[in-house]
Design a protein around this motif. Structure first.
Motif, PDB file in Angstrom:
ATOM      1  N   VAL A 436       0.836  -1.204   0.000  1.00  0.00           N
ATOM      2  CA  VAL A 436       0.000   0.000   0.000  1.00  0.00           C
ATOM      3  C   VAL A 436       0.870   1.253   0.000  1.00  0.00           C
ATOM      4  N   ALA A 437       1.923   1.248   0.836  1.00  0.00           N
ATOM      5  CA  ALA A 437       2.804   2.418   0.889  1.00  0.00           C
ATOM      6  C   ALA A 437       3.508   2.629  -0.439  1.00  0.00           C
ATOM      7  N   THR A 438       3.909   1.531  -1.099  1.00  0.00           N
ATOM      8  CA  THR A 438       4.566   1.645  -2.399  1.00  0.00           C
ATOM      9  C   THR A 438       3.637   2.274  -3.423  1.00  0.00           C
ATOM     10  N   GLN A 439       2.382   1.821  -3.454  1.00  0.00           N
ATOM     11  CA  GLN A 439       1.433   2.390  -4.410  1.00  0.00           C
ATOM     12  C   GLN A 439       1.134   3.847  -4.089  1.00  0.00           C
ATOM     13  N   GLN A 440       1.157   4.196  -2.797  1.00  0.00           N
ATOM     14  CA  GLN A 440       0.967   5.593  -2.435  1.00  0.00           C
ATOM     15  C   GLN A 440       2.134   6.444  -2.930  1.00  0.00           C
ATOM     16  N   ARG A 441       3.321   5.862  -2.900  1.00  0.00           N
ATOM     17  CA  ARG A 441       4.476   6.608  -3.400  1.00  0.00           C
ATOM     18  C   ARG A 441       4.404   6.817  -4.898  1.00  0.00           C
ATOM     19  N   TYR A 442       3.689   5.930  -5.613  1.00  0.00           N
ATOM     20  CA  TYR A 442       3.531   6.121  -7.051  1.00  0.00           C
ATOM     21  C   TYR A 442       2.823   7.428  -7.351  1.00  0.00           C
ATOM     22  N   ALA A 443       1.936   7.847  -6.438  1.00  0.00           N
ATOM     23  CA  ALA A 443       1.222   9.106  -6.662  1.00  0.00           C
ATOM     24  C   ALA A 443       2.141  10.300  -6.500  1.00  0.00           C
ATOM     25  N   GLY A 444       3.272  10.120  -5.820  1.00  0.00           N
ATOM     26  CA  GLY A 444       4.228  11.197  -5.693  1.00  0.00           C
ATOM     27  C   GLY A 444       5.479  10.905  -6.484  1.00  0.00           C
ATOM     28  N   VAL A 445       6.569  11.489  -6.043  1.00  0.00           N
ATOM     29  CA  VAL A 445       7.820  11.296  -6.774  1.00  0.00           C
ATOM     30  C   VAL A 445       8.901  10.704  -5.873  1.00  0.00           C
ATOM     31  N   SER A 446       8.575  10.402  -4.614  1.00  0.00           N
ATOM     32  CA  SER A 446       9.586   9.928  -3.678  1.00  0.00           C
ATOM     33  C   SER A 446       9.814   8.435  -3.848  1.00  0.00           C
ATOM     34  N   THR A 447      11.026   8.014  -3.591  1.00  0.00           N
ATOM     35  CA  THR A 447      11.401   6.603  -3.611  1.00  0.00           C
ATOM     36  C   THR A 447      12.249   6.338  -2.376  1.00  0.00           C
ATOM     37  N   VAL A 448      11.896   5.287  -1.634  1.00  0.00           N
ATOM     38  CA  VAL A 448      12.623   4.956  -0.408  1.00  0.00           C
ATOM     39  C   VAL A 448      13.733   3.976  -0.760  1.00  0.00           C
ATOM     40  N   LEU A 449      14.979   4.403  -0.638  1.00  0.00           N
ATOM     41  CA  LEU A 449      16.146   3.556  -0.895  1.00  0.00           C
ATOM     42  C   LEU A 449      16.834   3.250   0.424  1.00  0.00           C
ATOM     43  N   GLU A 450      17.217   1.995   0.582  1.00  0.00           N
ATOM     44  CA  GLU A 450      17.935   1.596   1.781  1.00  0.00           C
ATOM     45  C   GLU A 450      19.011   0.582   1.394  1.00  0.00           C
ATOM     46  N   PRO A 451      20.142   0.579   2.090  1.00  0.00           N
ATOM     47  CA  PRO A 451      21.198  -0.386   1.768  1.00  0.00           C
ATOM     48  C   PRO A 451      20.742  -1.803   2.093  1.00  0.00           C
ATOM     49  N   VAL A 452      20.754  -2.648   1.085  1.00  0.00           N
ATOM     50  CA  VAL A 452      20.295  -4.025   1.290  1.00  0.00           C
ATOM     51  C   VAL A 452      21.225  -4.977   0.542  1.00  0.00           C
ATOM     52  N   GLN A 453      21.249  -6.226   1.032  1.00  0.00           N
ATOM     53  CA  GLN A 453      21.898  -7.326   0.341  1.00  0.00           C
ATOM     54  C   GLN A 453      20.812  -8.031  -0.468  1.00  0.00           C
ATOM     55  N   LEU A 454      21.015  -8.142  -1.767  1.00  0.00           N
ATOM     56  CA  LEU A 454      19.937  -8.575  -2.633  1.00  0.00           C
ATOM     57  C   LEU A 454      19.447  -9.981  -2.285  1.00  0.00           C
ATOM     58  N   HIS A 455      20.359 -10.908  -1.927  1.00  0.00           N
ATOM     59  CA  HIS A 455      19.888 -12.263  -1.636  1.00  0.00           C
ATOM     60  C   HIS A 455      19.069 -12.299  -0.346  1.00  0.00           C
ATOM     61  N   GLU A 456      19.290 -11.336   0.554  1.00  0.00           N
ATOM     62  CA  GLU A 456      18.449 -11.248   1.755  1.00  0.00           C
ATOM     63  C   GLU A 456      17.037 -10.795   1.383  1.00  0.00           C
ATOM     64  N   VAL A 457      16.939  -9.901   0.430  1.00  0.00           N
ATOM     65  CA  VAL A 457      15.614  -9.469  -0.030  1.00  0.00           C
ATOM     66  C   VAL A 457      14.877 -10.639  -0.668  1.00  0.00           C
ATOM     67  N   VAL A 458      15.607 -11.457  -1.442  1.00  0.00           N
ATOM     68  CA  VAL A 458      14.991 -12.639  -2.054  1.00  0.00           C
ATOM     69  C   VAL A 458      14.499 -13.595  -0.984  1.00  0.00           C
ATOM     70  N   GLU A 459      15.307 -13.804   0.069  1.00  0.00           N
ATOM     71  CA  GLU A 459      14.891 -14.694   1.160  1.00  0.00           C
ATOM     72  C   GLU A 459      13.653 -14.145   1.874  1.00  0.00           C
ATOM     73  N   ASP A 460      13.613 -12.839   2.092  1.00  0.00           N
ATOM     74  CA  ASP A 460      12.434 -12.253   2.732  1.00  0.00           C
ATOM     75  C   ASP A 460      11.184 -12.494   1.882  1.00  0.00           C
ATOM     76  N   ALA A 461      11.300 -12.280   0.580  1.00  0.00           N
ATOM     77  CA  ALA A 461      10.147 -12.513  -0.298  1.00  0.00           C
ATOM     78  C   ALA A 461       9.759 -13.987  -0.295  1.00  0.00           C
ATOM     79  N   LEU A 462      10.767 -14.871  -0.252  1.00  0.00           N
ATOM     80  CA  LEU A 462      10.477 -16.305  -0.256  1.00  0.00           C
ATOM     81  C   LEU A 462       9.783 -16.739   1.036  1.00  0.00           C
ATOM     82  N   ARG A 463      10.187 -16.142   2.161  1.00  0.00           N
ATOM     83  CA  ARG A 463       9.532 -16.480   3.428  1.00  0.00           C
ATOM     84  C   ARG A 463       8.046 -16.101   3.395  1.00  0.00           C
TER      85      ARG A 463
END
Length: 602
Positions: A436-463
């Motif tokens: 929901v927050a991501t779609q709300q950001r589509y209405a604006g121009v802001s993007t939330v960037l944070e330092p991440v390890q990509l394989h950890e993001v994949v594991e989070d999505a897989l969980r």
């Protein structure tokens, strides 16, 4: 419901410009209209005759009654010609015209006015206004035809009765025709507009000072143009000023304002000509009168044409603005609908996992060892008076300590499992909030960037999808390469991966035997790459690009929103989402590529 027009029934429309007649249905009302037209005809004619610039003769500069009569015919229909005939006959008899000639004059004037009306508005029941480009030429043709008929009958009658010498026929005929034409061109549009908009405020009321100043300038120019103060050949700049003034009114105001402007110019010019000539003899006055008539009629027709063109341009511009507004509104609505659809689709993916976790929690609670613990406590409670003897000597009592130990271990295991399911449930709920927050950001121009390890993001999505994968019997294999920690929009990447996992699981739903999904993380061509490979039904060659189109799907019950929204999100992040398959039955690989931004030190 219709209104009577001659012998035909005319359906009234909402546009007053297309209504040929005002509704006059009762005989009494028609008699009042006829009497009023006859009186207006008579008074206008007497006034013009008394102010004529000619010492002796039947011709005036502008025969105002003809314009009044044609306007009445346009507004009420041909039966109003009775008032025109009566007024014309009364004028002729009041000037001591012989009765036969008076009847001929009245018939000639009324016939010319009827002919003008028929060509202008009566033929095919066409409405009349000067808001359309072709109305100006129609008005000119109808006025000339009516003027020719009136002049031929009337001046011919004067010659026949010996009141005009035959050698003066042509000059009188031209001046008579010109007076009728000028009146129909200058007076009729103004009266028609005034009658049709009588219940509406004047449409230039918002800029009266500007319009009044323009009219005063035109009046002054008209007086100078025909006044006695200029020598011949010096008035061209004044005529140019008149034309410029009409251009200004055409561009700034409505055609209704132009009709009044033409009438004001004509009245000023005629008044100046009367002052200039006095009561000159016909031989002297006719050339001036004819030239003025031609100039006024020509200037009015050009002004009408210009005003109609400007009005058409205004309407076209307004239509384009309305269409543009409708397109913008439609695009916004479509965008909102697509965002809402994407939110529902992405939330729906997560809700599947939420539902599975909730069902598992309910099943484990129903099979809990807690009921056995309750029975054991009841046994202890019933023997609490001699609890030591009961535990040492009673066969059931001897088993209670070991049973309680087993129940404790079982409850600890249940707690761990329920905790895992609740943790997964919390993650899914958090992911819903991220969607929901991501779609709300589509209405604006802001993007939330944070330092991440990509394989950890994949594991989070897989969980988030773990329970669905287990239930579907899908084995997940990981091939993770070394990738740096980089600033990424984690919520958007998880949204894409959840969609890809869901598609892979559905693609292998009909597969017999082992179902395997391979996840790869690495770098390709200076970009981060995450690929999801399944052993499902595959994709045909022609669908490899169509599969990302909005609403396109090959799965029964699918909506075609997930891959479309995922591809858009990838582009938003500066990356791409591509699909590869060797064909139906050969599985598919979806690869998300993201720009390798500046790495963050570990």
């Amino acid at each position: 419901m219709g209104c009577f027009s001659g012998s035909r029934i005319v359906r009234p429309t909402s546009d007053p410009m297309n209504q040929p007649n005002l509704r006059v249905q009762s005989l009494r009302s028609k008699i009042l209209v006829i009497a009023g037209l006859a009186l207006a005809y008579f008074l206008a004619a007497r006034l013009l005759i008394s102010l004529s610039a000619i010492a002796a003769g039947p011709v005036t500069t502008i025969w105002l009654p003809s314009g009044i009569a044609v306007a009445a015919l346009v507004l009420y229909g041909p039966w109003a010609a009775c008032g025109s005939f009566a007024g014309s006959l009364a004028v002729a008899l009041a000037t001591s015209t012989p009765a036969p000639l008076a009847v001929m004059l009245s018939l000639g004037n009324t016939g010319g006015e009827l002919l003008c009306w028929w060509l202008l508005a009566g033929w095919r029941n066409r409405g009349f206004s000067v808001e359309h480009v072709m109305d100006g030429p129609r008005l000119a043709g109808a006025a000339v035809a009516g003027g020719v008929l009136s002049a031929t009958a009337s001046v011919g009658g004067y010659v026949r009765f010996g009141l005009i010498p035959p050698d003066a026929f042509l000059g009188s005929w031209l001046a008579w025709m010109g007076s009728g034409v000028a009146s129909m061109v200058l007076v009729t549009p103004l009266l028609v507009y005034a009658a049709r908009h009588r219940h509406q405020p004047w449409r230039v009321a918002g800029r009266l000072p500007e319009y009044g100043s323009a009219l005063l300038l035109l009046v002054a120019a008209a007086l100078l143009w025909q006044g006695p103060h200029f020598e011949r050949g010096v008035d061209e700049p004044v005529v140019l000023l008149l034309i410029l003034g009409q251009l200004w009114i055409a561009f700034r105001f409505t055609p209704a304002a132009m009709t009044l402007s033409n009438a004001v110019i004509a009245a000023s010019a005629v008044a100046a000509l009367v002052l200039r000539l006095g009561h000159a003899p016909p031989a002297t006055a006719y050339p001036f009168i004819l030239s003025l008539q031609l100039m006024l009629a020509g200037l009015a027709l050009v002004a009408y044409l210009l005003a109609a063109m400007v009005e058409r341009q205004r309407r076209s511009t307004q239509q384009l603005r309305d269409a543009q507004g409708a397109l913008v509104t439609g695009a916004r609505d479509a965008g909102r609908a697509e965002i809402a659809t994407n939110v529902l689709h992405n939330v729906g993916n997560v809700l599947n996992s939420v539902n599975v976790s909730a069902q598992l929690a309910v099943t484990r609670l129903e099979a809990s060892k807690l009921q056995g613990l309750t029975r054991a406590l009841q046994m202890l409670q019933s023997n609490r008076a001699d609890l030591g003897t009961y535990l040492a000597q009673d066969p059931k009592g001897k088993l209670l300590p070991s049973y309680l130990e087993q129940v404790g271990r079982a409850l600890e295991q249940e707690q761990r499992e329920l905790r895992q399911e609740l943790d997964l449930l919390v993650r899914n709920v958090d992911h819903i909030k991220d969607v929901v927050a991501t779609q709300q950001r589509y209405a604006g121009v802001s993007t939330v960037l944070e330092p991440v390890q990509l394989h950890e993001v994949v594991e989070d999505a897989l969980r988030l999808h773990h329970s669905d994968m287990v239930r579907a019997g899908v084995t997940v294999e990981r091939e993770f390469g070394d990738v740096p920690v980089v600033p990424l929009d984690k919520a958007r990447i998880v949204q894409i991966l959840v969609n890809l996992f869901s598609n892979a699981r559905h693609a292998m739903a009909q597969r017999e035997g082992q179902r395997r999904m391979v996840l790869r993380v690495g770098q390709e061509g200076g970009q981060l790459a995450v690929s999801v490979t399944d052993e499902g039904e595959g994709i045909s060659r022609e669908n490899l690009t169509r599969i990302f189109a909005h609403g396109f799907t090959t799965r029964r019950g699918g909506h075609g929103f997930g891959l479309h929204s995922s591809a858009l999100v990838a582009v938003e992040m500066g990356g791409t989402l591509v699909a590869h398959s060797d064909g139906p039955g050969a599985g598919a690989t979806f690869t998300l590529k993201l720009p390798l931004q500046q790495a963050v030190p570990a």
